[in-house]
Design an enzyme around this catalytic site. Structure first.
Site, PDB file in Angstrom:
ATOM      1  N   LYS A 190       0.854  -1.200   0.000  1.00 28.08           N
ATOM      2  CA  LYS A 190       0.000   0.000   0.000  1.00 28.08           C
ATOM      3  C   LYS A 190       0.886   1.246   0.000  1.00 28.08           C
ATOM      4  CE  LYS A 190      -0.511  -0.543   4.965  1.00 28.08           C
ATOM      5  NZ  LYS A 190      -0.911   0.394   5.959  1.00 28.08           N
ATOM      6  N   TYR A 202      17.574  30.328   7.867  1.00 28.69           N
ATOM      7  CA  TYR A 202      16.350  30.998   8.345  1.00 28.69           C
ATOM      8  C   TYR A 202      16.294  31.010   9.870  1.00 28.69           C
ATOM      9  CZ  TYR A 202      14.260  30.878   3.669  1.00 28.69           C
ATOM     10  OH  TYR A 202      13.991  31.068   2.345  1.00 28.69           O
TER      11      TYR A 202
HETATM   12  C1  LIG Z   1      -3.970  -4.714   8.419  1.00 26.91           C
HETATM   13  C2  LIG Z   1      -2.504  -4.505   8.239  1.00 26.91           C
HETATM   14  N1  LIG Z   1      -1.707  -5.563   8.155  1.00 26.91           N
HETATM   15  C3  LIG Z   1      -0.375  -5.442   7.991  1.00 26.91           C
HETATM   16  C4  LIG Z   1       0.217  -4.194   7.906  1.00 26.91           C
HETATM   17  C5  LIG Z   1       1.698  -4.090   7.751  1.00 26.91           C
HETATM   18  O1  LIG Z   1       2.262  -3.530   8.903  1.00 26.91           O
HETATM   19  P1  LIG Z   1       3.820  -3.303   9.033  1.00 26.91           P
HETATM   20  O2  LIG Z   1       4.207  -2.349   7.977  1.00 26.91           O
HETATM   21  O3  LIG Z   1       3.991  -2.744  10.398  1.00 26.91           O
HETATM   22  O4  LIG Z   1       4.447  -4.647   8.845  1.00 26.91           O
HETATM   23  C6  LIG Z   1      -0.585  -3.065   7.999  1.00 26.91           C
HETATM   24  C7  LIG Z   1       0.027  -1.739   7.932  1.00 26.91           C
HETATM   25  O5  LIG Z   1      -0.437  -0.743   8.394  1.00 26.91           O
HETATM   26  C8  LIG Z   1      -1.988  -3.215   8.173  1.00 26.91           C
HETATM   27  O6  LIG Z   1      -2.791  -2.159   8.263  1.00 26.91           O
END
Ligand SMILES: Cc1ncc(COP(=O)(O)O)c(C=O)c1O
Length: 373
Positions: A34, A260
């Site tokens: 994601k 700055y």
């Molecule tokens: C439902 C779920 N699973 C797994 C993950 C992966 O988490 P991480 O990046 O801490 O491994 C996330 C990330 O936010 C998540 O929302």
């Protein structure tokens, strides 16, 4: 030419996925890609993560992009769909969805996909204590029954709120609720119900609870998911190198201030370098006066740590190069994060986490892909 460069290392992604496999050899891996693969670029990440069993995304657009890029295995929508229309589109595109609240349950019950559709497998979200998404203790069993009766295959899932901190008492409570409900569902609904509990930190801290699917995100990108171990101690390799170049040098006289706000005062004559990076590229402004960068001396290949002096501006920072060789070249490469300093270190200076720094780079830095730097 002004250069700020984000270099992605697919080999590091592949290596980190192998580490996940070593830690969770019996589980399938849903690689979280994601937010454009945590800022690394989904088009680069997918081929590097091709050995994963599936990928997890947060939005429909991300899921479609992954399909268009040729990802044929499982695509899991970890927040599920947002409308009945989107549920139909999920079926059309063979996505597998989380169901975390009643409207999604209704859309799924009203429109059951064919038996061989990947959308017939749903990730049923149980709220074990994070209190964001998911059904509560008093409804989860009933909802599992309804979905099972409608023909769905279930993966019971939940998300840790504190897996990064092994000592946190909520971990045991979440694990206990999850295991108890899973055992009950296996007895009363179907022995074939699958389970998924662990993100990266859970994979490391709770090896006995990996279940059928693990869902690593940040560790794939080479950042440490736990508070008590560095990424290198976990054999994780940073998959992103963020660098810029020295664009000018000068001596700042004792008693003069830099940048700055004029709030960093040179106590003695100080040799400084201007580096072509700033918050306009995604480098955090809040690290003023404290974070370090590494300057690479091209002639020797040596790397020197230098402190930032004064504020981070939109397009440049000033660093102290007093301790560097006299003949350090204009145009020398300066690493903001990568092998050193590690993004987790910069995040600590910035009072945030590596996730945020990786995800919020701007569009300005040039993007490159390479297998070794
Ligand atoms: C439902 C779920 N699973 C797994 C993950 C992966 O988490 P991480 O990046 O801490 O491994 C996330 C990330 O936010 C998540 O929302």
């Amino acid at each position: 030419m002004r250069t700020a460069t984000v270099t992605i290392k697919p080999d590091a992604l592949t290596h980190n996925l192998r580490q996940v496999r070593k830690l969770a050899p019996k589980s399938k891996v849903l690689a979280m890609v994601k937010a454009n693969a945590y800022g690394h670029g989904i088009a680069v990440a997918l081929p590097a993560l091709q050995q994963a069993d599936g990928i997890g995304v947060a939005s429909f657009t991300e899921a479609l992009e992954a399909r268009e890029l040729g990802w044929q295995k499982t695509i899991g929508l970890i927040e599920g769909v947002f409308s009945a229309d989107e549920w139909q589109q999920a079926i059309d595109n063979d996505f597998s969805c989380v169901i975390h609240h009643l409207p999604q349950l209704q859309w799924a019950l009203e429109n059951v996909p064919d038996a061989d559709s990947p959308t017939r497998t749903v990730w049923l979200k149980y709220n074990t204590g994070m209190n964001r998404l998911g059904f509560a203790d008093d409804t989860i069993v009933e909802i599992a029954k309804q979905l099972h009766s409608a023909g769905y295959q279930l993966i019971l899932t939940t998300h840790f709120a504190n897996a990064d901190n092994n000592e946190h008492p909520l971990n045991a409570k979440q694990i206990q609720c999850f295991s108890a409900v899973l055992a009950g569902l296996k007895q009363t609904v179907s022995a074939d119900i699958k389970a998924s509990l662990c993100n990266s930190a859970g994979i490391i801290n709770f090896p006995e609870y990996h279940y059928d699917w693990v869902r690593p995100g940040i560790m794939l990108y080479g950042s440490s998911p736990v508070i008590d171990k560095r990424a290198d101690e976990l054999s994780l390799q940073p998959a992103m190198d963020f660098s810029a170049r020295i664009m000018a040098m000068q001596i700042v006289k004792a008693g003069s201030a830099i940048g700055y706000g004029s709030h960093w005062l040179a106590e003695q004559d100080t040799k400084t370098a201007l580096v072509s990076i700033g918050y306009g590229d995604g480098y955090p402004r809040v690290v003023a006066d404290c974070a370090e960068v590494c300057v690479i001396d091209a002639s020797s290949g040596k790397s020197y740590r230098c402190a930032i002096r004064g504020r981070v501006a939109m397009d440049m920072i000033t660093i102290d190069i007093s301790a560097l060789p006299e003949n350090i070249a204009l145009d020398s490469r300066v690493v903001l994060w990568g092998d050193a300093p590690h993004v987790d270190e910069v995040a600590a200076y910035a009072g945030t986490i590596g996730y945020e720094l990786l995800c919020r780079l701007s569009l300005r830095p040039e993007r490159q892909v390479c297998s070794s730097l």
